[in-house]
Design a protein around this motif. Structure first.
Motif, PDB file in Angstrom:
ATOM      1  N   GLU A 172       0.809  -1.217   0.000  1.00 45.51           N
ATOM      2  CA  GLU A 172       0.000   0.000   0.000  1.00 45.51           C
ATOM      3  C   GLU A 172       0.846   1.272   0.000  1.00 45.51           C
ATOM      4  O   GLU A 172       0.320   2.362   0.177  1.00 45.51           O
ATOM      5  N   ASN A 173       2.140   1.130  -0.204  1.00 47.67           N
ATOM      6  CA  ASN A 173       3.046   2.269  -0.064  1.00 47.67           C
ATOM      7  C   ASN A 173       4.260   2.014  -0.959  1.00 47.67           C
ATOM      8  O   ASN A 173       4.920   0.992  -0.831  1.00 47.67           O
ATOM      9  N   GLU A 174       4.562   2.917  -1.892  1.00 52.12           N
ATOM     10  CA  GLU A 174       5.655   2.705  -2.829  1.00 52.12           C
ATOM     11  C   GLU A 174       6.991   2.539  -2.106  1.00 52.12           C
ATOM     12  O   GLU A 174       7.856   1.782  -2.554  1.00 52.12           O
ATOM     13  N   TYR A 175       7.165   3.217  -0.988  1.00 51.98           N
ATOM     14  CA  TYR A 175       8.400   3.053  -0.221  1.00 51.98           C
ATOM     15  C   TYR A 175       8.529   1.613   0.278  1.00 51.98           C
ATOM     16  O   TYR A 175       9.607   1.013   0.232  1.00 51.98           O
ATOM     17  N   THR A 231       2.293  -1.499  -6.347  1.00 48.18           N
ATOM     18  CA  THR A 231       1.804  -0.609  -5.293  1.00 48.18           C
ATOM     19  C   THR A 231       0.349  -0.267  -5.572  1.00 48.18           C
ATOM     20  O   THR A 231       0.015   0.255  -6.638  1.00 48.18           O
ATOM     21  N   VAL A 232      -0.508  -0.597  -4.625  1.00 46.12           N
ATOM     22  CA  VAL A 232      -1.934  -0.251  -4.693  1.00 46.12           C
ATOM     23  C   VAL A 232      -2.282   0.334  -3.337  1.00 46.12           C
ATOM     24  O   VAL A 232      -2.364  -0.385  -2.352  1.00 46.12           O
ATOM     25  N   THR A 233      -2.448   1.629  -3.267  1.00 45.80           N
ATOM     26  CA  THR A 233      -2.581   2.257  -1.953  1.00 45.80           C
ATOM     27  C   THR A 233      -3.937   1.973  -1.307  1.00 45.80           C
ATOM     28  O   THR A 233      -4.893   1.571  -1.971  1.00 45.80           O
ATOM     29  N   ASN A 234      -3.973   2.214  -0.021  1.00 47.49           N
ATOM     30  CA  ASN A 234      -5.226   2.197   0.726  1.00 47.49           C
ATOM     31  C   ASN A 234      -5.864   3.577   0.570  1.00 47.49           C
ATOM     32  O   ASN A 234      -5.359   4.441  -0.146  1.00 47.49           O
ATOM     33  N   TYR A 235      -6.949   3.801   1.280  1.00 42.85           N
ATOM     34  CA  TYR A 235      -7.681   5.061   1.183  1.00 42.85           C
ATOM     35  C   TYR A 235      -8.436   5.235   2.489  1.00 42.85           C
ATOM     36  O   TYR A 235      -8.391   4.381   3.370  1.00 42.85           O
ATOM     37  N   LEU A 239      -4.013  13.918  -1.181  1.00 44.13           N
ATOM     38  CA  LEU A 239      -5.046  12.883  -1.216  1.00 44.13           C
ATOM     39  C   LEU A 239      -5.247  12.343  -2.630  1.00 44.13           C
ATOM     40  O   LEU A 239      -5.620  11.180  -2.808  1.00 44.13           O
ATOM     41  N   THR A 240      -4.986  13.170  -3.626  1.00 39.01           N
ATOM     42  CA  THR A 240      -5.161  12.718  -5.015  1.00 39.01           C
ATOM     43  C   THR A 240      -4.100  11.699  -5.413  1.00 39.01           C
ATOM     44  O   THR A 240      -4.230  11.047  -6.464  1.00 39.01           O
ATOM     45  N   ASN A 241      -3.058  11.553  -4.618  1.00 38.71           N
ATOM     46  CA  ASN A 241      -2.029  10.554  -4.907  1.00 38.71           C
ATOM     47  C   ASN A 241      -2.422   9.156  -4.451  1.00 38.71           C
ATOM     48  O   ASN A 241      -1.773   8.169  -4.820  1.00 38.71           O
ATOM     49  N   TYR A 242      -3.457   9.071  -3.619  1.00 48.07           N
ATOM     50  CA  TYR A 242      -3.933   7.772  -3.156  1.00 48.07           C
ATOM     51  C   TYR A 242      -4.912   7.177  -4.168  1.00 48.07           C
ATOM     52  O   TYR A 242      -5.591   7.902  -4.891  1.00 48.07           O
ATOM     53  N   ASP A 243      -4.983   5.859  -4.184  1.00 48.64           N
ATOM     54  CA  ASP A 243      -5.999   5.191  -5.000  1.00 48.64           C
ATOM     55  C   ASP A 243      -7.338   5.241  -4.280  1.00 48.64           C
ATOM     56  O   ASP A 243      -7.433   4.870  -3.107  1.00 48.64           O
ATOM     57  N   THR A 244      -8.374   5.688  -4.966  1.00 52.21           N
ATOM     58  CA  THR A 244      -9.716   5.645  -4.400  1.00 52.21           C
ATOM     59  C   THR A 244     -10.150   4.183  -4.299  1.00 52.21           C
ATOM     60  O   THR A 244      -9.469   3.279  -4.796  1.00 52.21           O
ATOM     61  N   TYR A 245     -11.309   3.938  -3.666  1.00 53.22           N
ATOM     62  CA  TYR A 245     -11.779   2.550  -3.553  1.00 53.22           C
ATOM     63  C   TYR A 245     -11.931   1.922  -4.929  1.00 53.22           C
ATOM     64  O   TYR A 245     -11.531   0.779  -5.168  1.00 53.22           O
ATOM     65  N   GLU A 246     -12.530   2.709  -5.859  1.00 51.05           N
ATOM     66  CA  GLU A 246     -12.750   2.187  -7.207  1.00 51.05           C
ATOM     67  C   GLU A 246     -11.429   1.957  -7.927  1.00 51.05           C
ATOM     68  O   GLU A 246     -11.244   0.936  -8.608  1.00 51.05           O
ATOM     69  N   ALA A 247     -10.489   2.912  -7.788  1.00 46.44           N
ATOM     70  CA  ALA A 247      -9.187   2.765  -8.438  1.00 46.44           C
ATOM     71  C   ALA A 247      -8.433   1.569  -7.874  1.00 46.44           C
ATOM     72  O   ALA A 247      -7.752   0.841  -8.619  1.00 46.44           O
ATOM     73  N   ARG A 248      -8.543   1.364  -6.562  1.00 43.37           N
ATOM     74  CA  ARG A 248      -7.874   0.221  -5.949  1.00 43.37           C
ATOM     75  C   ARG A 248      -8.426  -1.086  -6.510  1.00 43.37           C
ATOM     76  O   ARG A 248      -7.658  -1.989  -6.877  1.00 43.37           O
ATOM     77  N   ALA A 249      -9.735  -1.187  -6.590  1.00 43.83           N
ATOM     78  CA  ALA A 249     -10.352  -2.398  -7.133  1.00 43.83           C
ATOM     79  C   ALA A 249      -9.932  -2.610  -8.585  1.00 43.83           C
ATOM     80  O   ALA A 249      -9.586  -3.730  -8.992  1.00 43.83           O
ATOM     81  N   ASP A 250      -9.947  -1.541  -9.386  1.00 48.54           N
ATOM     82  CA  ASP A 250      -9.525  -1.641 -10.788  1.00 48.54           C
ATOM     83  C   ASP A 250      -8.092  -2.139 -10.899  1.00 48.54           C
ATOM     84  O   ASP A 250      -7.769  -2.997 -11.731  1.00 48.54           O
ATOM     85  N   LYS A 251      -7.218  -1.578 -10.070  1.00 52.76           N
ATOM     86  CA  LYS A 251      -5.809  -1.970 -10.116  1.00 52.76           C
ATOM     87  C   LYS A 251      -5.627  -3.441  -9.752  1.00 52.76           C
ATOM     88  O   LYS A 251      -4.871  -4.170 -10.413  1.00 52.76           O
ATOM     89  N   LEU A 252      -6.306  -3.882  -8.703  1.00 54.00           N
ATOM     90  CA  LEU A 252      -6.148  -5.267  -8.259  1.00 54.00           C
ATOM     91  C   LEU A 252      -6.654  -6.246  -9.314  1.00 54.00           C
ATOM     92  O   LEU A 252      -6.000  -7.258  -9.609  1.00 54.00           O
ATOM     93  N   ILE A 253      -7.810  -5.961  -9.882  1.00 56.03           N
ATOM     94  CA  ILE A 253      -8.344  -6.839 -10.922  1.00 56.03           C
ATOM     95  C   ILE A 253      -7.422  -6.827 -12.141  1.00 56.03           C
ATOM     96  O   ILE A 253      -7.146  -7.872 -12.752  1.00 56.03           O
ATOM     97  N   SER A 254      -6.914  -5.647 -12.493  1.00 54.75           N
ATOM     98  CA  SER A 254      -6.008  -5.538 -13.645  1.00 54.75           C
ATOM     99  C   SER A 254      -4.719  -6.312 -13.414  1.00 54.75           C
ATOM    100  O   SER A 254      -4.169  -6.920 -14.348  1.00 54.75           O
ATOM    101  N   ILE A 255      -4.218  -6.283 -12.185  1.00 49.67           N
ATOM    102  CA  ILE A 255      -3.006  -7.036 -11.861  1.00 49.67           C
ATOM    103  C   ILE A 255      -3.242  -8.528 -12.051  1.00 49.67           C
ATOM    104  O   ILE A 255      -2.413  -9.240 -12.630  1.00 49.67           O
ATOM    105  N   VAL A 256      -4.382  -9.019 -11.560  1.00 55.23           N
ATOM    106  CA  VAL A 256      -4.709 -10.438 -11.726  1.00 55.23           C
ATOM    107  C   VAL A 256      -4.780 -10.789 -13.212  1.00 55.23           C
ATOM    108  O   VAL A 256      -4.210 -11.794 -13.662  1.00 55.23           O
TER     109      VAL A 256
END
Length: 383
Positions: A153-156, A172-176, A350-367
């Motif tokens: 959840e953190n690029e570092y 990296t897929v951040t929380n929100y 705050l705009t640097n974090y993944d929103t709930y929808e962006a997080r879900a999109d990223k995770l599905i895309s990774i799979v």
């Protein structure tokens, strides 16, 4: 694809909220079929998503036992994969100990494993450091063997993890912040803080050792001695017995609320002036985006993980110094311009974090990406 979402090992903490948020959006991906395995701690989530036409819910608490630890096998989970024709597994946060016989992507949120230079460890006795190091190596061993691909959840943290996992892919897929902050209809206001003419400092956190909440006690003494006319109070979501031991002189400056329901958190933010985090060790903490969302300035520890998450949207202090913490509080409390500046920077951060929808999109895309790449690699071997 048939994707198994594994949350069978989650029992507490922020992982439960991430699992709930992610799973409740699965109906938006009707190109896939999901088998969602949830622990009983996510029973409410199960009721919400079992009506989705592309989701099958299975309730199962994955046990931690020696057999699974050493063999990587779990008969129930193996059976589900085979029976449901699962193509890939996404474990919300590992290590799962179970090693699926298909592509496995795992979330990583064990800061203890990668932040070995944290001041959290320097405060330990030698035997505690020895045991902590042993546990760290066991966890890393489990992570290395149980999954093919990881996300943090953190690029570092991702950078640190890549150096440890020897070339394995780490996304990296951040929380929100929790969705409830965007739905004022769900807010409750039963917890009203006592009337107070001064600065209210809030943190919403359990009393885990790495949160370093005991630093509040010497910070109270420092401020009272150096700035006797300064009016301030700390508001904590823990019980008094968890923090104060034989030091009643600090109680007048601390409000103990105990555990509070999620629906009360927005109202607590509204009643505060400053949000702080004294944590020494995190992959991610929702306190930061929540404060940014609610328009509150942040004071936090001057450590790499916090700077990675907050950027220039926080006032930092030397993590182990109660005097530095006190000075940061006094400075921010008496500088309206700085407070407003941090709030505005927080909105941008705050705009640097993944929103709930962006997080879900990223995770599905990774799979999807990793499954396709894996299949292409397998096919190329047999040409």
């Amino acid at each position: 694809m048939r994707i198994l979402i594994n949350a069978s090992n989650l029992k507490k903490g922020g992982g439960l909220q991430v699992a709930d948020s992610f799973c409740c959006l699965l109906n938006q991906y009707d190109r896939h079929r999901f088998v969602v395995v949830l622990s009983h701690y996510l029973a409410t989530t199960a009721k919400q998503i079992e009506k989705y036409s592309n989701v099958k819910v299975i309730m199962y608490d994955m046990p931690k036992n020696i057999r699974t630890f050493f063999t990587g096998r779990d008969m129930q989970m193996d059976s589900i994969v085979e029976k449901e024709g699962v193509d890939a597994v996404l474990t919300i946060f590992g290590p799962s100990l179970w090693i699926p016989k298909v592509l496995h992507i795992s979330g990583f949120a064990r800061a203890h494993c990668v932040l070995k230079d944290s001041p959290y460890f320097t405060r330990m006795r030698w035997n505690e450091r020895l045991m902590s190091g042993f546990n760290r190596e066991l966890l890393l061993w489990a992570f290395k063997r149980c999954a093919n691909v990881y996300f943090t959840e953190n690029e570092y943290i991702s950078t640190k993890l890549r150096s440890i996992l020897n070339g394995k892919t780490v996304y990296t897929v951040t929380n929100y912040y929790n969705q409830i902050l965007d739905d004022s209809a769900r807010w409750t206001d039963e917890i009203n803080l006592p009337q107070f003419n001064g600065i209210t400092l809030l943190t919403i956190s359990a009393n885990y050792p790495h949160k370093n909440l005991p630093i509040i006690i010497p910070t109270v003494h420092y401020l009272k001695e150096k700035y006797p006319d300064f009016s301030f109070r700390f508001v904590l979501t823990i019980d008094k017995e968890n923090l104060v031991s034989g030091d009643d002189s600090a109680l007048s400056n601390i409000v103990f609320l105990g555990t509070v329901p999620l629906t009360e958190c927005p109202h607590l933010y509204e009643q505060s002036d400053i949000v702080f985090s004294s944590s020494l060790l995190e992959c991610f903490t929702a306190v930061y985006p929540e404060a940014m969302r609610m328009g509150k300035p942040i004071i936090t520890t001057d450590l790499n993980f916090s700077r990675s998450l907050c950027g220039d949207a926080a006032l930092y202090y030397d993590a182990l110094s109660s005097a530095a913490f006190g000075e940061a509080i006094y400075k921010l409390a008496n500088d309206d311009l700085l407070r407003n500046e941090l709030v505005e920077k927080g909105k941008k951060q705050l705009t640097n974090y993944d929103t709930y929808e962006a997080r879900a999109d990223k995770l599905i895309s990774i799979v999807e990406k990793e499954y396709m790449q894996r299949n292409n690699n397998l096919n190329s071997r047999y040409k």
